[in-house]
Enzyme design. Structure first.
Site, PDB file in Angstrom:
ATOM      1  CG  HIS A   1      -5.540  10.201   4.477  1.00 19.67           C
ATOM      2  ND1 HIS A   1      -5.537   8.992   3.810  1.00 19.67           N
ATOM      3  CD2 HIS A   1      -4.248  10.397   4.864  1.00 19.67           C
ATOM      4  CE1 HIS A   1      -4.313   8.494   3.779  1.00 19.67           C
ATOM      5  NE2 HIS A   1      -3.508   9.317   4.436  1.00 19.67           N
TER       6      HIS A   1
ATOM      7  CB  CYS B   1      -1.737   9.533   7.319  1.00 20.17           C
ATOM      8  SG  CYS B   1      -0.826  11.070   7.031  1.00 20.17           S
TER       9      CYS B   1
END
Length: 230
Positions: A140, A148
């Site tokens: 992201h 992440c």
């Protein structure tokens, strides 16, 4: 009209919905990137490979008619979390390690844009915590991580657009391989809690390094990956 609307959506975050006949200087950056590497914008496939120690995400691509991928971009992680080693439990802050694919496109992410990977996969469900292996792992924008891979807003815009184009062209399985390091063989040779798992990833890493092709993988009942003949 449906096709045109889809292409306009792909470049929404790039502020452009140009047509293929536009001058090169006015083409969207993803199209220029494809052109620079002799890739057909109407007939290409992608592969992503990440290395946690080096904090890089590699973007590989090929024309569908080609047999080998070529690296066309490297995105630095903006930050990272956890340590080297696979993710095994919710809240451990680990970035997963193993072989995945993109299973979600989120244009309304709290982190600008995000591409979800299919963690936990079958291996993770076998080897990880039986009730709480964790979930919702993304590549992201932004610069924050609790497991992440953040690559900043501008970089996720390019990657998201390219991945959306590949999906629109029929690539339903954009694979994502995540390794602890490019020095995985050296890591696997040391006596650590992750060494057995890393030894299992070494043939996958070496296969792609040698052939620039994706191996055909199977996950065994013990959670180990195996390369099977195509």
């Amino acid at each position: 009209m449906k096709r045109l609307n889809a292409l306009c959506f792909l470049f929404l975050f790039l502020g452009s919905c140009g047509i293929s006949s536009a001058p090169q200087s006015h083409q969207a950056p993803p199209l220029r990137l494809l052109e620079q590497h002799q890739l057909d914008a109407k007939n290409f496939e992608l592969f992503l490979r990440a290395f946690k120690k080096e904090k890089v995400l590699e973007l590989w691509a090929k024309n569908k008619s080609a047999t080998q991928f070529k690296k066309i971009r490297t995105y630095d992680f903006c930050t990272t979390s956890g340590n080297l080693g696979p993710k095994r439990k919710e809240g451990d802050l680990q970035i997963p390690e193993g072989c995945y694919w993109i299973d979600r496109f989120n244009p309304n992410s709290a982190f600008h844009l995000s591409l979800g990977i299919n963690y936990p996969n079958a291996s993770d469900r076998i080897l990880g915590h039986p009730q709480q292996p964790g979930s919702d792992i993304f590549i992201h924008g932004g610069c924050a991580s609790v497991g992440c891979i953040p690559i900043t807003n501008s970089k996720i815009e390019e990657l998201y657009a390219l991945a959306s184009m590949a999906k629109e062209l029929g690539q339903s399985n954009i694979q994502v391989h995540i390794f602890p390091s490019k020095e995985i063989e050296e890591l696997a040779s040391k006596a650590t809690p992750s060494s057995i798992f890393w030894k299992n990833l070494v043939p996958i890493f070496n296969y792609f390094e040698t052939h620039q092709q994706l191996p055909n993988l199977k996950i065994q009942s013990n959670g180990q990956y195996s390369i099977v003949n195509k």
